[in-house]
Design an enzyme around this catalytic site. Structure first.
Site, PDB file in Angstrom:
ATOM      1  CG  HIS A 157      -2.042  -0.988   1.114  1.00  0.00           C
ATOM      2  ND1 HIS A 157      -3.319  -0.640   0.755  1.00  0.00           N
ATOM      3  CD2 HIS A 157      -2.064  -2.324   1.272  1.00  0.00           C
ATOM      4  CE1 HIS A 157      -4.088  -1.713   0.720  1.00  0.00           C
ATOM      5  NE2 HIS A 157      -3.341  -2.754   1.036  1.00  0.00           N
ATOM      6  CG  ASP A 365       0.106   9.262   0.636  1.00  0.00           C
ATOM      7  OD1 ASP A 365       0.104   8.092   1.046  1.00  0.00           O
ATOM      8  OD2 ASP A 365      -0.643  10.150   1.080  1.00  0.00           O
TER       9      ASP A 365
HETATM   10  P1  ADQ Z   1      -2.971   6.102   4.745  1.00  0.00           P
HETATM   11  O1  ADQ Z   1      -1.567   6.554   4.886  1.00  0.00           O
HETATM   12  O2  ADQ Z   1      -3.718   5.919   6.003  1.00  0.00           O
HETATM   13  O3  ADQ Z   1      -3.069   4.754   3.887  1.00  0.00           O
HETATM   14  P2  ADQ Z   1      -4.905   7.509   2.863  1.00  0.00           P
HETATM   15  O4  ADQ Z   1      -4.837   6.826   1.558  1.00  0.00           O
HETATM   16  O5  ADQ Z   1      -5.025   8.953   2.727  1.00  0.00           O
HETATM   17  O6  ADQ Z   1      -3.669   7.261   3.834  1.00  0.00           O
HETATM   18  O7  ADQ Z   1      -6.174   6.904   3.597  1.00  0.00           O
HETATM   19  C1  ADQ Z   1      -6.606   7.440   4.752  1.00  0.00           C
HETATM   20  C2  ADQ Z   1      -8.053   7.023   5.032  1.00  0.00           C
HETATM   21  O8  ADQ Z   1      -8.295   7.405   6.361  1.00  0.00           O
HETATM   22  C3  ADQ Z   1      -9.030   7.772   4.148  1.00  0.00           C
HETATM   23  O9  ADQ Z   1     -10.141   6.971   3.882  1.00  0.00           O
HETATM   24  C4  ADQ Z   1      -9.424   8.985   5.016  1.00  0.00           C
HETATM   25  O10 ADQ Z   1     -10.750   9.415   4.837  1.00  0.00           O
HETATM   26  C5  ADQ Z   1      -9.246   8.457   6.419  1.00  0.00           C
HETATM   27  N1  ADQ Z   1      -8.745   9.551   7.289  1.00  0.00           N
HETATM   28  C6  ADQ Z   1      -7.536  10.148   7.266  1.00  0.00           C
HETATM   29  N2  ADQ Z   1      -7.458  11.116   8.195  1.00  0.00           N
HETATM   30  C7  ADQ Z   1      -8.639  11.134   8.824  1.00  0.00           C
HETATM   31  C8  ADQ Z   1      -9.181  11.927   9.882  1.00  0.00           C
HETATM   32  N3  ADQ Z   1      -8.497  12.889  10.492  1.00  0.00           N
HETATM   33  N4  ADQ Z   1     -10.444  11.664  10.269  1.00  0.00           N
HETATM   34  C9  ADQ Z   1     -11.164  10.689   9.657  1.00  0.00           C
HETATM   35  N5  ADQ Z   1     -10.702   9.923   8.664  1.00  0.00           N
HETATM   36  C10 ADQ Z   1      -9.460  10.139   8.247  1.00  0.00           C
HETATM   37  C11 ADQ Z   1      -2.149   3.863   3.239  1.00  0.00           C
HETATM   38  C12 ADQ Z   1      -1.128   4.505   2.303  1.00  0.00           C
HETATM   39  C13 ADQ Z   1      -1.828   5.330   1.247  1.00  0.00           C
HETATM   40  C14 ADQ Z   1      -2.850   4.469   0.494  1.00  0.00           C
HETATM   41  C15 ADQ Z   1      -3.744   3.717   1.471  1.00  0.00           C
HETATM   42  C16 ADQ Z   1      -4.625   2.695   0.747  1.00  0.00           C
HETATM   43  O11 ADQ Z   1      -0.206   5.294   3.035  1.00  0.00           O
HETATM   44  O12 ADQ Z   1      -0.913   5.875   0.322  1.00  0.00           O
HETATM   45  O13 ADQ Z   1      -3.646   5.285  -0.333  1.00  0.00           O
HETATM   46  O14 ADQ Z   1      -2.982   3.012   2.439  1.00  0.00           O
HETATM   47  O15 ADQ Z   1      -3.860   1.818  -0.023  1.00  0.00           O
END
Ligand code: ADQ
Length: 477
Positions: A157, A365
Site C-alpha cells: 500500500h 504517498d
Molecule cells: P494512509 O496513509 O492511512 O493509507 P490515505 O490513503 O489517505 O492514507 O487513507 C486514509 C483514510 O483514512 C481515508 O479513507 C481517510 O478518509 C481516512 N482519514 C484520514 N485522516 C482522517 C481523519 N483525520 N479523520 C477521519 N478519517 C481520516 C495507506 C497509504 C496510502 C494508500 C492507502 C490505501 O499510506 O498511500 O492510499 O494506504 O492503499
C-alpha cells in the site's frame, strides 16, 4: 470455487459502517466467497512470551475473523520498531528517520513466523491468500516453509522506493527474496513497479520471463501496478446521508463569509502537513486579498504516537499553526483551524463538500485516498478544486488536479491562489474528468484486477457469484 483469505496487520469487521472503502471492498469479496480475514487482534499482552500469542476466532456473517494477540516485546519490535520505525520511513524515502540500529528485525521475523504458524491450520488446499502491506513481507516465505502451495499474493500500500534508497535497508536482499515467495506482487503505481523491477534486476539478478513476469531464486513472480481506489458509490451514499448534510450545513453556516481550504490526514510526517501550513502562510503574505477571507481547516487524526518521529511532527504542527494564527489572525478571523482528531467517516463528505479547495500535499504517498474522496464529495454544479502533490500515487492518475511540489512552498502558495481564483467552467471540466477516472478505477476494480492476476478461475467464480447475488436481490421472492 475456493475461498479468499485476506491477511493484514489490522483487520476490520466488514459489517461495521465505519470500516472504510478497503474494508468494504474486501468484505464484499469475502462475503461472496465465504472467507477468512486474519491479522493482529490489537491486543498487547504484558509479560507474554515472544513469538507466541493466542488465536481468536469470531464469525461475522459468512466471514471468519481470526486474530492473534502479541506480547509487548513482539509488538515493540515488529510493529513500532521494524514496520513503522524502519520500513515505513525508508519506503517513504526518509532514510534520515529510519532507526536501523534498533535491533528490531528479529522481532519482525518472529511475528511473521507466529502469524504463519497460526494461519496454516486454518488454510484449505484451494484457498487463495491475499497478504497486505509492509508489515507482512515475509509471510509467504514462512507459509511456503510450512508447506503451503496455495496461490499467495501481496499488495504494497505504500511506495516502493528507488533501488538506491531501498539498498540502504540492511535487510533489503532478504526482503527482495521474501517477495519472490509470492505468486503476485502488486504496487500502487507504475513508478513503484519500475523501482521494484529495477531493484530485483540489480540486486537479485531477476530476469524478465514474459509480460509482467520476473524470474529469480528459482521462482516466477507476476509484478504489476494495481492503483487502489475508493468505493465511489458508498461515498456518494454517505454524502447524501444525514450526518454529512449536517456537517456541510454547519460548516457552511459557520464560515459563511470565508472560503475554505481543507486537509484531512493521519498525522504523519509523510503527509507534508507543515509544508502545507507554510504554503498557506505564504499565500496570505503574498496575496493579502485572502486575509479575512480564506480559512484552512486541517484535520489530522492521531497516529502511531508511540513512535518518536510522530511526537515531533505533532509539536511542529502546533507551533506552526499557533504562529500563523498569532501573526495573521484577529478577533473575527482565524486563518487556520487545526483539529487533532479523527472525524467520523459519515461526516467527512460534508466537510469535503464545504471546502472550495482540497489541499493534499504529501511529501510521498503510496496512493492517497483522501484526494479521491474529496473529488467524489463535490457538487458537480459548483465543484471545488483538488491541489495534489506530484509525489502521490494518485497524481499518476488524477491528471486534472492542480499538481504541486510540496517542498516548493512559494510554488504551492501560487497554486493555491490559482485554485481559489479558478473560474466555474474550468472547475467543472476538471471535476468531471477526475470523477470519471475515480469511477473507472474504484476499489472494486482494484480488487477484481488483483484477484484475476492471482487466480483467474477464482476471479471468474467470484464474478459469477456476484452476478447471482445481484440477480437474487433483484428478483421478487
Ligand atoms: P494512509 O496513509 O492511512 O493509507 P490515505 O490513503 O489517505 O492514507 O487513507 C486514509 C483514510 O483514512 C481515508 O479513507 C481517510 O478518509 C481516512 N482519514 C484520514 N485522516 C482522517 C481523519 N483525520 N479523520 C477521519 N478519517 C481520516 C495507506 C497509504 C496510502 C494508500 C492507502 C490505501 O499510506 O498511500 O492510499 O494506504 O492503499
Amino acid at each position: 470455487m475456493g475461498r479468499l483469505v485476506v491477511v493484514s496487520n489490522r483487520i476490520a469487521d466488514p459489517r461495521k459502517p465505519a470500516a472504510g472503502g478497503l474494508a468494504v471492498a474486501l468484505g464484499e469479496v469475502l462475503r461472496n466467497t465465504g472467507g477468512l480475514w486474519f491479522g493482529w487482534s490489537g491486543a498487547i499482552v504484558d509479560g507474554g512470551t515472544p513469538g507466541d500469542g493466542d488465536l481468536h476466532l469470531q464469525q461475522a456473517g459468512p466471514v471468519t475473523l481470526a486474530t492473534v494477540d502479541l506480547c509487548r516485546e513482539d509488538h515493540d519490535a515488529y510493529y513500532a520498531g521494524y514496520s513503522n520505525g524502519v520500513l515505513w520511513p525508508a519506503f517513504h524515502y526518509r532514510l534520515d528517520l529510519a532507526d536501523f540500529d534498533g535491533q528490531y528485525f528479529d522481532g519482525y521475523r518472529r511475528v511473521n513466523r507466529l502469524f504463519a504458524r497460526r494461519l496454516v491450520p486454518l488454510l484449505r488446499p484451494d484457498d487463495v491468500v491475499w497478504v497486505h502491506d509492509y508489515h507482512l513481507i515475509p509471510l509467504a516465505a514462512e507459509l511456503r516453509a510450512a508447506g503451503c502451495s496455495q496461490r499467495i499474493g501481496f499488495f504494497l500500500h505504500i511506495p516502493m522506493p528507488p533501488s538506491q534508497i531501498f539498498a540502504a535497508v540492511p535487510q533489503h536482499e532478504w526482503l527482495t527474496r521474501a517477495l519472490f515467495a509470492y505468486d503476485v506482487v502488486g504496487f500502487q503505481s507504475r513508478t513503484d513497479l519500475g523501482h521494484f523491477v529495477e531493484h530485483a534486476r540489480c540486486s537479485a539478478g531477476a530476469k524478465p520471463a514474459g509480460e509482467h513476469v520476473l524470474e529469480a531464486f528459482g521462482r516466477r513472480l507476476h509484478a504489476r501496478s494495481f492503483p487502489i481506489g475508493i468505493d465511489v458509490d458508498e461515498f456518494e451514499r454517505l454524502g447524501r446521508g444525514k450526518e454529512a448534510r449536517e456537517a456541510f450545513l454547519t460548516t457552511r453556516t459557520e464560515y459563511a463569509r470565508r472560503r475554505l481550504l481543507i486537509g484531512v490526514d493521519r498525522l504523519d510526517y509523510t503527509k507534508g502537513i507543515p509544508q502545507r501550513i507554510r504554503a498557506f502562510r505564504e499565500l496570505l503574505a503574498h496575496h493579502p486579498a485572502n486575509r479575512h477571507s480564506a480559512t484552512l481547516i486541517q484535520i489530522a487524526s492521531p497516529s502511531r504516537e508511540s513512535v518518536e518521529a510522530y511526537a515531533e511532527i505533532r509539536e511542529e504542527l502546533e507551533r506552526l499553526c499557533g504562529a500563523l494564527n498569532g501573526d495573521f489572525g484577529d478577533l473575527g478571523w482565524m486563518p487556520v483551524r487545526y483539529i487533532h482528531r479523527t472525524v467520523a467517516r459519515r461526516r467527512l463528505p460534508g466537510l469535503y463538500r464545504a471546502a472550495c479547495v482540497g489541499v493534499i500535499t504529501p511529501l510521498r504517498d503510496g496512493m492517497n485516498l483522501v484526494a479521491k474522496e474529496y473529488v467524489a464529495s463535490q457538487d458537480a454544479a459548483d465543484p471545488g478544486v483538488l491541489v495534489l502533490s506530484r509525489f502521490t500515487g494518485a497524481a499518476e492518475q488524477l491528471a486534472e488536479a492542480l499538481p504541486v511540489n510540496p517542498y516548493d512552498i512559494r510554488g504551492t502558495a501560487e497554486t493555491l491562489q490559482q485554485a481559489l481564483a479558478m473560474p466555474l467552467a474550468e472547475r467543472q471540466a476538471r471535476h468531471d474528468a477526475l470523477l470519471r477516472r475515480i469511477r473507472e478505477h474504484d476499489v472494486h476494480r482494484w480488487c477484481a484486477d488483483f484477484l484475476e492476476a492471482l487466480d483467474e478461475p477464482f476471479a471468474e467464480g467470484l464474478a459469477h457469484a456476484r452476478r447471482q447475488r445481484r440477480r437474487a436481490a433483484l428478483s421478487p421472492s
